[in-house]
Every structure is written in structure tokens, then in C-alpha cells.
Design an enzyme around this catalytic site. Structure first.
Site, mmCIF file in Angstrom:
data_model
loop_
_atom_site.group_PDB
_atom_site.id
_atom_site.type_symbol
_atom_site.label_atom_id
_atom_site.label_comp_id
_atom_site.label_asym_id
_atom_site.label_seq_id
_atom_site.Cartn_x
_atom_site.Cartn_y
_atom_site.Cartn_z
ATOM 1 N N ASP A 86 0.875 -1.480 -0.347
ATOM 2 C CA ASP A 86 -0.255 -0.041 -0.205
ATOM 3 C C ASP A 86 1.078 1.015 -0.104
ATOM 4 O OD1 ASP A 86 -2.047 1.618 0.405
ATOM 5 O OD2 ASP A 86 -2.383 1.224 1.938
ATOM 6 N N ASN A 145 -11.445 -2.368 -4.990
ATOM 7 C CA ASN A 145 -10.090 -1.386 -5.707
ATOM 8 C C ASN A 145 -10.843 -1.477 -7.046
ATOM 9 O OD1 ASN A 145 -7.140 -2.577 -4.330
ATOM 10 N ND2 ASN A 145 -8.371 -1.481 -3.770
HETATM 11 C C1 IPE Z 1 -5.434 -2.526 -0.109
HETATM 12 O O1 IPE Z 1 -5.304 -1.244 -0.205
HETATM 13 C C2 IPE Z 1 -5.327 -3.090 -1.316
HETATM 14 C C3 IPE Z 1 -4.131 -3.474 -2.091
HETATM 15 C C4 IPE Z 1 -3.136 -3.443 -1.397
HETATM 16 C C5 IPE Z 1 -4.458 -4.129 -3.470
HETATM 17 P P1 IPE Z 1 -6.060 -0.115 -0.499
HETATM 18 O O2 IPE Z 1 -5.440 1.091 -0.518
HETATM 19 O O3 IPE Z 1 -7.320 -0.664 -1.293
HETATM 20 O O4 IPE Z 1 -6.785 -0.274 1.075
HETATM 21 P P2 IPE Z 1 -7.449 1.015 1.959
HETATM 22 O O5 IPE Z 1 -8.600 1.705 0.843
HETATM 23 O O6 IPE Z 1 -7.082 1.424 2.256
HETATM 24 O O7 IPE Z 1 -8.521 -0.370 3.216
HETATM 25 C C1 IPE Z 2 -1.671 -0.015 -3.635
HETATM 26 O O1 IPE Z 2 -1.060 1.821 -3.125
HETATM 27 C C2 IPE Z 2 -1.764 -0.399 -4.775
HETATM 28 C C3 IPE Z 2 -3.037 -0.553 -4.995
HETATM 29 C C4 IPE Z 2 -4.024 -0.646 -4.074
HETATM 30 C C5 IPE Z 2 -3.651 -1.360 -6.109
HETATM 31 P P1 IPE Z 2 -2.909 2.416 -3.842
HETATM 32 O O2 IPE Z 2 -2.664 3.298 -4.496
HETATM 33 O O3 IPE Z 2 -4.268 2.006 -2.700
HETATM 34 O O4 IPE Z 2 -1.965 3.923 -2.869
HETATM 35 P P2 IPE Z 2 -2.143 5.048 -1.508
HETATM 36 O O5 IPE Z 2 -3.047 4.086 -0.327
HETATM 37 O O6 IPE Z 2 -3.809 6.184 -2.440
HETATM 38 O O7 IPE Z 2 -1.413 5.852 -1.278
HETATM 39 MG MG MG Z 3 -3.624 2.784 -0.503
#
Ligand code: IPE
Ligand code: IPE
Ligand code: MG
Length: 233
Positions: free
Chosen positions: A13, A61
Site C-alpha cells: 500500500d 479497487n
Molecule cells: C489494499 O489497499 C489493497 C491493495 C494493496 C491491493 P487499499 O489502498 O485498497 O486499502 P484501503 O482502501 O486503504 O483499506
Molecule cells: C496500493 O497503493 C496499490 C493498489 C491498491 C492497487 P494505493 O493506490 O492504495 O496507494 P495509496 O493508498 O492511495 O497511497
Molecule cells: Mg491504499
């Protein structure tokens, strides 16, 4: 002291925040994050870790802006075409877990192709959670078990933890010993809810694109100092 460490699960993340800090589009964070992943897979397999599962894209997502989802799917296409070959060369077996029916046909075909191509590799197993949601996985297992009961193939009394585990996408994969989430968030976000029952949790503030093999080693040291009790004294 040292604990057995067979399987590491990672919630990658912080790609978006990494990009924002640099005034770059979120896509730049995803691109750098994918490069980090290659380094980490290589490092973990060199350390002798047998299984690594990474959360690449959750069922939730799909609710992001279409442009971001499209970018991530194109990045995935690129990796499926070329970069995953590197893991094959390193002797890694690749598996995908998640809701395949939500992915484009060409992507699913490539995923199956890579799974078949690497199915004989036994140095390590790299599992990509893609369009993955743990509640969806558990519900689909419940449906499989229920239909086996309805057909008379099994009895209600036959349903135990082993049988149920064998109905999950992760059948035959040992439960993770350690789960790491980057970016400072301290939540599980619908990841491997059944499988993480006794995993050690580790949260780091490092954003995923900045994560390194050196930090992974530090986390493993911390893991080794923990006492896993599994409910015993
Ligand atoms: C969890 O991250 C899913 C992945 C890393 C693919 P998110 O960024 O989607 O999770 P939340 O929304 O902060 O819980
Ligand atoms: C994790 O990074 C990757 C996916 C969930 C696909 P994020 O896209 O959630 O990055 P933040 O949480 O917005 O920084
Ligand atoms: Mg995230």
C-alpha cells in the site's frame, strides 16, 4: 530465537501517496511499486522464503476511477507479457487468486498461460492476489460446500477446517506466517481473513515504492524475536 518462516503475505500500500509527495500522477506510484515488487520477490526467494502472496488489486479497487483501473490493468498486461518470465527463470511457480470473472478475457488467458508454464517450478511459489477479496473467497467456498451437501457427496458432519480450507483459492498453500502492510495503515482490507488467523502482523510507515529488501530483513528479524503461542501457554 527463530520462528519457522515459510510464507510471507504483503499488502503493498501507498503507491498513490508516494506519487503525490512527488507531484506525480498516481500511475507513477504504481509503476515504481511494480518495480519494487520485482526486487522484493527476488530478495525473498534468495532468502529461501518458499511462499509469498502479494495483494495487487482488491475487489474493492474496482470502484476507483476508470483511468486508474485501466492503467493498473495495462501495467498488469505488461508484466504478464514479459516481466513474470524473470520469476520463471528464477524457478518460481506463479499462481493467481481472486475473482477472475471480473478481469478481461485476454488477461485471464495470460494468467492461465503463466500458471501452466510455471506449474513445474519448485524453488518458490509467488501468489498474486488480483481482483481478490477475502469475503468473496469465503462465500464461494460456502457455496461449494453447500452444493456438495445438497448433492449428497458429503455430510454436514464432514465439514471441518481442512475441508473448508480446500475450497478456498489458497488450497494447498500453507497459511502465511507473517503479514506486512506498508504505508502506515493498520488494517487488513479484506485480505486472507481465514488464512491470517494466527499470522504475525507487521505494519511499517514506509510507502510501498520505497520498500527495500533491507527493510524486509529487519522485519524478519523482528518476526524471529516474537513468541508464537497459538493459544497455548
Ligand atoms: C489494499 O489497499 C489493497 C491493495 C494493496 C491491493 P487499499 O489502498 O485498497 O486499502 P484501503 O482502501 O486503504 O483499506
Ligand atoms: C496500493 O497503493 C496499490 C493498489 C491498491 C492497487 P494505493 O493506490 O492504495 O496507494 P495509496 O493508498 O492511495 O497511497
Ligand atoms: Mg491504499
Amino acid at each position: 530465537m527463530s520462528n519457522e518462516l515459510e510464507h510471507i503475505a504483503i499488502i503493498m500500500d501507498g503507491n498513490g501517496r508516494w506519487a503525490k509527495k512527488r507531484n506525480l500522477p498516481r500511475s507513477a506510484g504504481h509503476k515504481k511499486g511494480a518495480e519494487t515488487l520485482q526486487e522484493i520477490v527476488k530478495g525473498a526467494s534468495e532468502m529461501g522464503i518458499k511462499y509469498m502472496t502479494v495483494y495487487a488489486f482488491s475487489t474493492e479497487n474496482w470502484k476507483r476511477d476508470k483511468s486508474e483501473v485501466d492503467y493498473l490493468m495495462d501495467l498488469l498486461r505488461h508484466y504478464l507479457k514479459s516481466e513474470f518470465d524473470e520469476i520463471n527463470k528464477q524457478g518460481g511457480r506463479i499462481l493467481f487468486i481472486g475473482e477472475r470473472n471480473m478481469l478481461d478475457d485476454d488477461i485471464v488467458a495470460q494468467m492461465e498461460n503463466i500458471e501452466n508454464k510455471t506449474s513445474g517450478n519448485d524453488k518458490f511459489t509467488f501468489i498474486v492476489a488480483l481482483s481478490y477479496g477475502s469475503r468473496a473467497e469465503i462465500l464461494s467456498a460456502v457455496k461449494k460446500v453447500s452444493s456438495s451437501v445438497a448433492k449428497g457427496d458429503i455430510l454436514v458432519e464432514d465439514i471441518d477446517e481442512n475441508l473448508f480450507s480446500s475450497m478456498l483459492y489458497t488450497r494447498n498453500i500453507p497459511d502465511p506466517d507473517l503479514v506486512i502492510r506498508t504505508s502506515g495503515e493498520q488494517r487488513i482490507s479484506n485480505y486472507l481473513l481465514w488464512q491470517l488467523a494466527y499470522s504475525e502482523l507487521f505494519f511499517t510507515k514506509t510507502l510501498w515504492p520505497d520498500f527495500t529488501v533491507a527493510e524486509l530483513k529487519e522485519i524478519i528479524n523482528d518476526f524471529n524475536s516474537r513468541e508464537r503461542r497459538y493459544g497455548k501457554v
